[in-house]
Enzyme design. Structure first.
Site, short mmCIF file in Angstrom:
data_model
loop_
_atom_site.label_atom_id
_atom_site.label_comp_id
_atom_site.label_asym_id
_atom_site.label_seq_id
_atom_site.Cartn_x
_atom_site.Cartn_y
_atom_site.Cartn_z
N PRO A 81 0.80 -1.24 0.00
CA PRO A 81 0.00 0.00 0.00
C PRO A 81 0.83 1.29 0.00
O PRO A 81 0.85 2.04 0.98
CB PRO A 81 -0.82 -0.14 1.29
CG PRO A 81 0.08 -0.92 2.20
CD PRO A 81 0.81 -1.90 1.32
N CYS A 82 1.48 1.57 -1.12
CA CYS A 82 2.27 2.79 -1.22
C CYS A 82 1.41 4.05 -1.19
O CYS A 82 1.91 5.15 -0.95
CB CYS A 82 3.14 2.77 -2.48
SG CYS A 82 2.23 2.57 -4.01
#
Length: 270
Positions: free
Chosen positions: A238-239
């Site tokens: 989850p950047c």
């Protein structure tokens, strides 16, 4: 306009059926011919409608009305997206496929933030990317070079699992992905990606703080941002939860999508 738009679901259904039946367009000439012929038919119908619109000029001003121009642009946009989605992926897969017995399966999925394309073999998920990501082909190239594989547009068990988890994520039911993944990158990039997977659902962290957690100076925030940009596993790693001080920061798939994802997680985090 309604007549033209009514063709879209039909075309999408038939193309999806052909793709699922043949698996790989390059290996099924008959399916390819039918596929191309159907596109030509659809474009011909669309062009006929456009011509009819162009003929409906205002008798006094001799110009298209605002509504007519809106319809024309809307139709052109639809045709462009359909052509891109149906032609770009097979072309990219053919470009980077190797003559190898190692098969990597590729499959597109619909989502609220756009068309998502994923790649996996029987062991790991190697890529989850939006179709219009600027790094899309680079990701395929990296997988091809690292695994020396051939790409086939088909869904396997790993992609089935991802499909189910994506549906649950966008429904607000899934907080952490469990599909097995494998990454390709430098040691620093892998460290960043591992830290990103530790970020709780619905939370955010700044680039500088993540750099500190790695024992680096806050000035390494740009390097952290670059590692996020090289992330080949959208959502799974989850950047989008990494933000700048005082702003949402950048996002390789568009800041508007980043904001949507953050808002979505905030809404379902309680």
């Amino acid at each position: 306009m309604d007549i033209v738009v009514s063709f879209f679901p039909f075309v999408a259904f038939v193309l999806n059926h052909v793709k699922q039946s043949s698996g790989d367009f390059s290996g099924n000439v008959c399916s390819c011919m039918f596929y191309v012929g159907l596109l030509i038919f659809f474009i011909s119908v669309t062009c006929c409608w456009l011509l009819s619109v162009l003929c409906e000029l205002d008798s006094s001003a001799k110009v298209l009305t605002f509504e007519a121009w809106t319809d024309v642009l809307y139709c052109i946009s639809f045709v462009k997206r359909i052509l891109y989605r149906t032609m770009a992926l097979p072309k990219a897969l053919a470009k980077y496929s190797k003559d190898s017995s190692h098969t990597v399966y590729v499959c597109p999925f619909d989502s609220p933030v756009g068309k998502v394309t994923a790649a996996a073999d029987d062991d790991y998920l190697y890529m989850v990317s939006l179709e219009d990501s600027k790094n899309f082909e680079k990701m395929l190239q990296t997988i091809s070079e690292e695994l020396f594989c051939t790409f086939i547009e088909k869904k396997n068990k790993i992609l089935e699992q991802l499909d189910n988890e994506l549906k649950d994520y966008f429904a607000g039911k899934l907080k952490t992905f469990t599909v097995p993944i494998k990454t390709f990158g430098s040691e620093f990039q892998k460290q960043v990606w591992e830290k990103l997977q530790e970020l709780p659902y619905g939370s955010t962290q700044t680039y500088g703080d993540l750099a500190k957690s790695l024992g680096r100076a806050p000035s390494h925030s740009r390097a952290v941002g670059a590692a996020c940009g090289a992330n080949a596993h959208l959502l799974v790693i989850p950047c989008h939860r990494l933000v700048a001080s005082g702003s949402k920061g950048g996002f390789s798939c568009g800041v508007n999508r980043k904001e949507w994802l953050l808002d979505h997680e905030q809404k379902h985090s309680t």
